[in-house]
Write a protein that holds these residues in place. Structure first.
Motif, PDB file in Angstrom:
ATOM      1  N   GLU A  59       0.747  -1.283   0.170  1.00 23.36           N
ATOM      2  CA  GLU A  59       0.030  -0.111   0.118  1.00 23.36           C
ATOM      3  C   GLU A  59       0.959   1.200  -0.131  1.00 23.36           C
ATOM      4  OE1 GLU A  59      -3.365   0.395  -0.226  1.00 23.36           O
ATOM      5  OE2 GLU A  59      -3.634  -1.737  -0.464  1.00 23.36           O
ATOM      6  N   PRO A  60       0.495   2.186  -0.920  1.00 22.36           N
ATOM      7  CA  PRO A  60       1.341   3.328  -0.863  1.00 22.36           C
ATOM      8  C   PRO A  60       0.646   4.452   0.298  1.00 22.36           C
ATOM      9  CG  PRO A  60      -0.365   3.447  -2.664  1.00 22.36           C
ATOM     10  CD  PRO A  60      -0.273   2.305  -2.135  1.00 22.36           C
ATOM     11  N   SER A  61       1.373   5.479   0.463  1.00 16.62           N
ATOM     12  CA  SER A  61       0.620   6.402   1.320  1.00 16.62           C
ATOM     13  C   SER A  61       1.009   7.935   0.636  1.00 16.62           C
ATOM     14  CB  SER A  61       1.445   6.511   2.755  1.00 16.62           C
ATOM     15  OG  SER A  61       2.800   7.183   2.459  1.00 16.62           O
ATOM     16  N   GLY A  62      -0.210   8.544   0.804  1.00 14.40           N
ATOM     17  CA  GLY A  62      -0.250  10.167   0.218  1.00 14.40           C
ATOM     18  C   GLY A  62       0.949  10.916   0.967  1.00 14.40           C
ATOM     19  N   LYS A  63       1.107  12.097   0.380  1.00 11.53           N
ATOM     20  CA  LYS A  63       2.126  12.912   0.935  1.00 11.53           C
ATOM     21  C   LYS A  63       1.834  13.417   2.322  1.00 11.53           C
ATOM     22  CE  LYS A  63       3.210  17.046  -0.426  1.00 11.53           C
ATOM     23  NZ  LYS A  63       3.807  18.105  -1.222  1.00 11.53           N
ATOM     24  N   ASN A  78       8.335  16.713   4.490  1.00 10.09           N
ATOM     25  CA  ASN A  78       7.455  15.954   3.919  1.00 10.09           C
ATOM     26  C   ASN A  78       7.800  14.527   3.904  1.00 10.09           C
ATOM     27  OD1 ASN A  78       5.733  18.230   2.303  1.00 10.09           O
ATOM     28  ND2 ASN A  78       7.652  18.803   2.273  1.00 10.09           N
ATOM     29  N   GLN A  80       6.463  10.628   1.868  1.00  9.31           N
ATOM     30  CA  GLN A  80       5.647   9.995   0.986  1.00  9.31           C
ATOM     31  C   GLN A  80       6.034   8.723   0.585  1.00  9.31           C
ATOM     32  OE1 GLN A  80       4.587  12.504  -2.318  1.00  9.31           O
ATOM     33  NE2 GLN A  80       3.162  10.786  -3.094  1.00  9.31           N
ATOM     34  N   VAL A  82       5.617   5.456  -2.238  1.00  8.90           N
ATOM     35  CA  VAL A  82       5.035   5.269  -3.640  1.00  8.90           C
ATOM     36  C   VAL A  82       5.391   3.700  -3.969  1.00  8.90           C
ATOM     37  CG1 VAL A  82       4.942   7.731  -4.424  1.00  8.90           C
ATOM     38  CG2 VAL A  82       6.750   6.191  -4.969  1.00  8.90           C
ATOM     39  N   PHE A 107       6.085  10.108  -7.904  1.00  7.28           N
ATOM     40  CA  PHE A 107       5.800  10.919  -6.845  1.00  7.28           C
ATOM     41  C   PHE A 107       4.680  12.040  -7.303  1.00  7.28           C
ATOM     42  CE2 PHE A 107       8.825   8.614  -4.582  1.00  7.28           C
ATOM     43  CZ  PHE A 107       8.614   8.876  -3.184  1.00  7.28           C
ATOM     44  N   GLY A 108       4.651  11.884  -8.723  1.00  8.91           N
ATOM     45  CA  GLY A 108       3.538  13.348  -9.238  1.00  8.91           C
ATOM     46  C   GLY A 108       4.416  14.180  -9.940  1.00  8.91           C
TER      47      GLY A 108
END
Length: 537
Positions: A59-63, A78, A80, A82, A107-108
């Motif tokens: 499972e990833p985690s959001g920032k 920060n 995060q 991914v 990471f976006g």
């Protein structure tokens, strides 16, 4: 060699020389923590965590962000996580190692390609070796193979973060380990490769009806993997050394290895011809017995402390209910207990020697010489904290430095010391005499004296800081050795030295010169007031 070639042809290495192969891992979780100062970003911590092929994608985690507005308006911290393919994760790690660290595309769009600034990175071990470890604090696997990129000196932008308790606690909560306690990992990046071949290796003590002992072993392969080309190396240790060493080719999940006799400690290592060391454990003993004792609470005792606070507290009263031993009552060989007992005593003595534990009683000369030697051998600094330090101690100890460039800082106290008559010159106050001697003998060293004001003074204990070491003394320097007391080198000196320096710069401390001038002024006011009172009468 044919067996290794066969394995390699079926499962190709992802990168030349690296013992990580195509079928070992499917997914990876990239953990990144960074600090942003306006448009600049700095690496706080990073990890490429590979997941064995039998695992589904993690499972990833959001920032997650923490505002650090105390350091600046557009400053924040920060974290995060991914998920990407294991091959892409390894490629990114190699880019970080070979060039510089940039945030991966996963990471976006807003973060992709942004540089994470670091000081020069050192690798451990050299590439493409991996180190097998069972005590890294930042992952949940047992034994892993790992590679580390480490900053020996992190940028000041990262160091300052750890002056904030809020930031330290936030990082601990989000990273699941305490970076403040593991400072060597600040600003580091890691490759974590869990065992791709088997899930666990379990070892228990087996005892036959005839009393013969063995290691009963169970190894559980991962889905789709076999145990080919695995060797177990097992050593059996007694108090005086290794009593046996054997190699076992693992061909089945359950097997036993006989021990020589009554088992003391066992160490094992599992080696793969393809991967190297996959699992190991330092020498440990088997749990043979548990001694227990149960108690009943039969009442409580209330203690009232006779002071102005009116304090009281309760203590439960216990009585023994039962006790016993589960397992063996006595070891098979009494000589083992004898050897272990003396080994433990020797370790305690060695530890006391390492910490410089000294007991002084009735021999002031011995104690004085010991302290002088510590000060004489100083290379960078000497910091003496003693509420009863005065002129005699200045000559006895502070002038003992052998290097003229070393600054000796002294923190002493006013009450019950400098405000009293001097021990060497009973006609003058101790503070006046100490100041005059420091000024008169400046050629003997760089001496700075500070005075703790108020009652009681901020520090009760006596400390001697020499370079990076901090010594704690039960006695003040002017009585050390006369009465029974101990002196010991503190095992974790940095925090104590920092706290002492904070007290030194607090508003309850004055330079000796200023304290003497203030005292003269106060005495003059008192004398003038007394004279006016006498004249009015």
């Amino acid at each position: 060699m044919e067996e290794i070639d066969k394995l390699s042809s079926e499962n190709k290495s992802l990168f030349p020389g690296l013992a990580i192969f195509e079928n070992d891992y499917a997914h990876a979780l990239i953990h990144l923590a960074w600090y942003r100062e306006d448009k600049k970003r700095f690496l706080v911590f990073g990890m490429v965590e590979l997941f064995p092929a039998e695992f589904p994608p993690p499972e990833p985690s959001g920032k997650m962000s923490l505002s650090t507005i105390n350091f600046g308006r557009q400053h924040d911290l920060n974290i995060q996580r991914v998920v990407i393919s294991s091959k892409d994760a390894l490629s990114w790690y190699l880019e970080c190692r070979n060039t510089s660290i940039t945030i991966p595309a996963a990471f976006g769009e807003k973060l992709a390609g942004k540089a994470l600034q670091t000081s020069p990175l050192a690798e451990e071990p050299s590439w493409s070796h991996l180190i097998t470890s069972n005590d890294l604090p930042f992952h949940c696997w047992s034994v892993v193979r790992a590679h580390h990129l480490i900053q020996e000196n992190v940028p000041e932008e990262i160091s300052k973060l750890f002056t904030s308790t809020e930031i330290i606690c936030w990082l601990k909560d989000k990273l699941f380990f305490d970076l403040q306690n593991y400072q060597e990992w600040k600003g580091s990046l890691h490759l974590i490769a869990p065992n791709p071949v088997f899930r666990l290796f379990h070892q228990r003590l087996g005892i036959t009806e005839n009393g013969f002992e063995s290691s009963d072993c169970h190894i559980e392969p991962r889905a789709g993997r076999d145990l080919a080309a695995l060797d177990l190396y097992l050593s059996e240790r007694h108090p005086t050394g290794i009593v046996s060493f054997c190699r076992k080719e693992i061909t089945e999940p359950y097997f036993s290895l006989p021990h020589v006799e009554h088992t003391e400690k066992v160490e094992y290592l599992i080696h793969s011809k393809q991967y190297g060391v996959l699992d190991w454990h330092e020498p440990v003993s088997f749990l043979r017995s548990i001694q227990f004792q149960s108690n009943l609470i039969t009442g409580k005792k209330i203690v009232n402390v006779p002071d102005n606070r009116g304090e009281s507290y309760e203590v439960p009263q216990l009585s023994a209910a039962s006790s016993g031993i589960v397992g063996e009552r006595e070891p098979a060989s009494p000589i083992t207990s004898h050897l272990r007992k003396h080994e433990a005593m020797r370790k305690r003595r060695k530890e006391s020697e390492r910490l410089g534990q000294k007991w002084f009683h009735g021999n002031q000369e011995e104690a004085t010489i010991f302290v002088r030697e510590l000060i004489k051998n100083a290379k960078r600094r000497v910091f003496i904290v003693d509420p009863y330090f005065a002129t005699v101690e200045l000559f006895s100890f502070a002038f003992a430095t052998s290097r003229s460039e070393i600054e000796v800082v002294i923190l002493t106290a006013a009450k019950d010391n400098l405000m009293n008559k001097d021990r060497a010159d009973s006609n003058r106050d101790a503070g006046e005499v100490l100041l005059s001697q420091v000024q008169a003998y400046r050629q003997n060293g760089k001496i700075k004296v500070f005075v703790m004001t108020g009652s009681p003074p901020a520090v009760h204990d006596r400390f001697l800081v020499v370079d990076n070491d901090v010594w704690l003394s039960g006695n003040s320097l002017h009585t050390i050795g006369k009465r029974a007391g101990t002196m010991i080198k503190l095992p974790c000196p940095d925090e104590v030295a920092k706290n002492l320096e904070n007290i030194l710069t607090s508003d309850r401390v004055k330079p000796l010169e200023q304290w003497v001038l203030d005292r003269r002024s106060n005495k003059g006011i008192e004398l003038e007031s007394s004279e006016r009172k006498d004249s009015s009468q």
